[in-house]
Scaffold this motif. Sequence first.
Motif, short mmCIF file in Angstrom:
data_model
loop_
_atom_site.label_atom_id
_atom_site.label_comp_id
_atom_site.label_asym_id
_atom_site.label_seq_id
_atom_site.Cartn_x
_atom_site.Cartn_y
_atom_site.Cartn_z
N ARG A 257 30.40 39.67 36.13
CA ARG A 257 31.69 38.60 36.01
C ARG A 257 32.52 39.13 34.77
N TRP A 258 33.66 39.01 34.80
CA TRP A 258 34.60 39.05 33.84
C TRP A 258 35.48 37.96 33.60
N THR A 259 35.69 37.52 32.45
CA THR A 259 36.70 36.33 32.06
C THR A 259 37.85 36.79 31.27
N MET A 260 38.89 36.68 31.97
CA MET A 260 40.43 37.22 31.27
C MET A 260 41.19 36.02 30.63
N TYR A 261 41.55 35.91 29.68
CA TYR A 261 42.24 34.96 29.10
C TYR A 261 43.91 35.88 28.83
N ALA A 262 44.83 35.28 29.64
CA ALA A 262 46.11 35.74 29.72
C ALA A 262 47.25 34.85 29.23
N TYR A 263 47.63 35.24 28.00
CA TYR A 263 48.78 34.73 27.08
C TYR A 263 50.25 35.21 27.32
N TYR A 264 50.99 34.42 28.18
CA TYR A 264 52.27 34.84 28.47
C TYR A 264 53.07 33.54 28.77
N SER A 265 54.47 33.70 28.11
CA SER A 265 55.34 32.71 28.45
C SER A 265 55.67 32.74 29.79
N GLY A 266 55.74 31.63 30.72
CA GLY A 266 56.51 31.68 31.84
C GLY A 266 55.53 32.47 32.89
N LEU A 267 54.12 32.52 32.79
CA LEU A 267 53.22 33.10 33.54
C LEU A 267 52.95 32.18 34.90
N PRO A 268 53.32 32.56 36.08
CA PRO A 268 53.25 31.78 37.16
C PRO A 268 51.78 31.14 37.26
N ALA A 269 51.44 29.86 37.96
CA ALA A 269 50.34 29.31 38.05
C ALA A 269 49.46 30.23 39.52
N ASP A 270 50.52 30.50 40.22
CA ASP A 270 50.10 31.45 41.52
C ASP A 270 49.94 32.86 41.07
N ILE A 271 49.86 33.25 39.81
CA ILE A 271 49.70 34.72 39.50
C ILE A 271 48.67 35.44 40.36
N VAL A 272 47.64 34.76 40.48
CA VAL A 272 46.37 35.26 41.43
C VAL A 272 45.89 33.96 42.25
N ASP A 273 45.35 34.18 43.35
CA ASP A 273 44.66 33.33 44.31
C ASP A 273 43.29 33.40 44.40
N VAL A 274 42.58 32.12 44.13
CA VAL A 274 41.11 32.13 44.23
C VAL A 274 40.50 32.59 45.49
N GLY A 275 39.58 33.81 45.40
CA GLY A 275 39.20 34.35 46.57
C GLY A 275 39.91 35.72 46.84
N GLU A 276 41.00 35.73 46.23
CA GLU A 276 41.91 37.08 46.23
C GLU A 276 41.09 38.31 45.82
N ALA A 277 41.27 39.37 46.57
CA ALA A 277 40.79 40.80 46.34
C ALA A 277 41.61 41.71 45.42
N LEU A 278 41.24 42.02 44.24
CA LEU A 278 42.04 42.72 43.32
C LEU A 278 41.37 43.91 42.53
N ASP A 279 41.99 44.79 42.00
CA ASP A 279 41.24 45.66 41.24
C ASP A 279 41.46 45.75 39.92
N LEU A 280 40.46 45.79 39.09
CA LEU A 280 40.39 45.68 37.45
C LEU A 280 40.09 47.10 37.07
N GLN A 281 41.10 47.40 36.15
CA GLN A 281 41.00 48.72 35.54
C GLN A 281 41.14 48.77 34.09
N GLN A 282 40.19 49.44 33.27
CA GLN A 282 40.44 49.48 31.97
C GLN A 282 40.32 51.09 31.46
N VAL A 283 41.12 51.61 30.59
CA VAL A 283 41.07 53.04 30.15
C VAL A 283 40.78 52.89 28.82
N PHE A 284 39.46 53.30 28.37
CA PHE A 284 39.29 53.39 27.00
C PHE A 284 39.59 54.64 26.15
N ARG A 285 39.94 54.65 24.96
CA ARG A 285 40.38 56.03 24.27
C ARG A 285 39.74 55.77 23.01
N SER A 286 39.36 56.83 22.25
CA SER A 286 38.92 56.92 21.13
C SER A 286 39.20 58.34 20.20
#
Length: 255
Positions: free
Chosen positions: A115-144
Motif C-alpha cells: 500500500r501507498w498513502t498519498m497526501y494531495a495538497y491543492y486548492s480546489g481539488l475535487p472530492a471525486d478526483i478518484v473513486d474508491v475501487g478505481e484502477a489507476l497507475d502510479l508512476q515515480q521517476v527517481f533521478r540522482s
Amino acid sequence: MSARTFVVGVCLVVGGCSSPLAPEGDGPTGGSGGQGGSAGTGGAGQGGIGGIAACVSSNFSPGVAIYDDGNGSTSRTSFMVPVTVVSSDDCASGVCGANYTGARRIVLAEAGGKRWTMYAYYSGLPADIVDVGEALDLQQVFRSVGTGVGYFDTRSLVLARGSTAVIFAVAAASDLAPYGITVVPSATGLCKRDNCYASSGADVTYGTETRSVATGQTVNIGKLSFVHGGFDSAVGPFCGDSISYKQSMTGFTAR
C-alpha cells in the motif's frame, strides 16, 4: 519546516539539497530537487536582487506527499505499478491527524497487497478526483545527479487514469508529455528565487490551448489545474549541494 513531506520536486525531493517545492519527510512533492517539493502560489515578493524582482511566495505550497505503508518512507527508485484506490478522505475532518490538515488522503494498493498513502495538497481539488475501487497507475521517476560534493535527488510522481495525469508533481516537464501536457520555458514572470537561482515562467499546452504562467502561479486549462514551480537556472556563486538547472510543476486534472 512544515509537518508535510512532498514527493515531487525542485531541490526539495529527497535527500540532497533544499528546493523551492517542498521539504522531505512529511510534506508534498512538487517538482525537482533535493528533498521534496511543491510549487507555491500567491503571496508577495521581497525586494529584487541584481535587477530581477524576487519571486512571490505563499504560506500554502501545493504538491503531493506519498509514503510506502510498509516502512513509512518515500522510495528512491523509479517504478510504474497498477494500483486500486482503497480510500479517499478529506483530512479537514481530522481523520488524517493534525499534521495533514488541508490535504486529501488517498490510499492505494498494489495487487500483491503493498500500500501507498498519498497526501494531495491543492486548492480546489475535487472530492471525486478518484473513486474508491478505481484502477489507476502510479508512476515515480527517481533521478540522482552528482554535484561534486554530493547528490541532488529528484522525484516525479504521477497518479494516472489511462492517458490522464490525475494528480502529478514532477521535476521534469518531459515526465508530463505522455499525458498530453506540454510545458516549455518562457520569459513570463522572470524572478529571483534566492541568491543561487533565477526562475522563469512557462507556456503550458493542454489539448489545443496554450497559456502562460509565472513561477509560483496557477493556470487552468480546461479540466487541468497546473501550478508552476519554476524553471530555475543558477545565477549566483556555487551554492553547496546544487545543480545548474532544475524545474518543478504540480497539479491535477478533474474528471
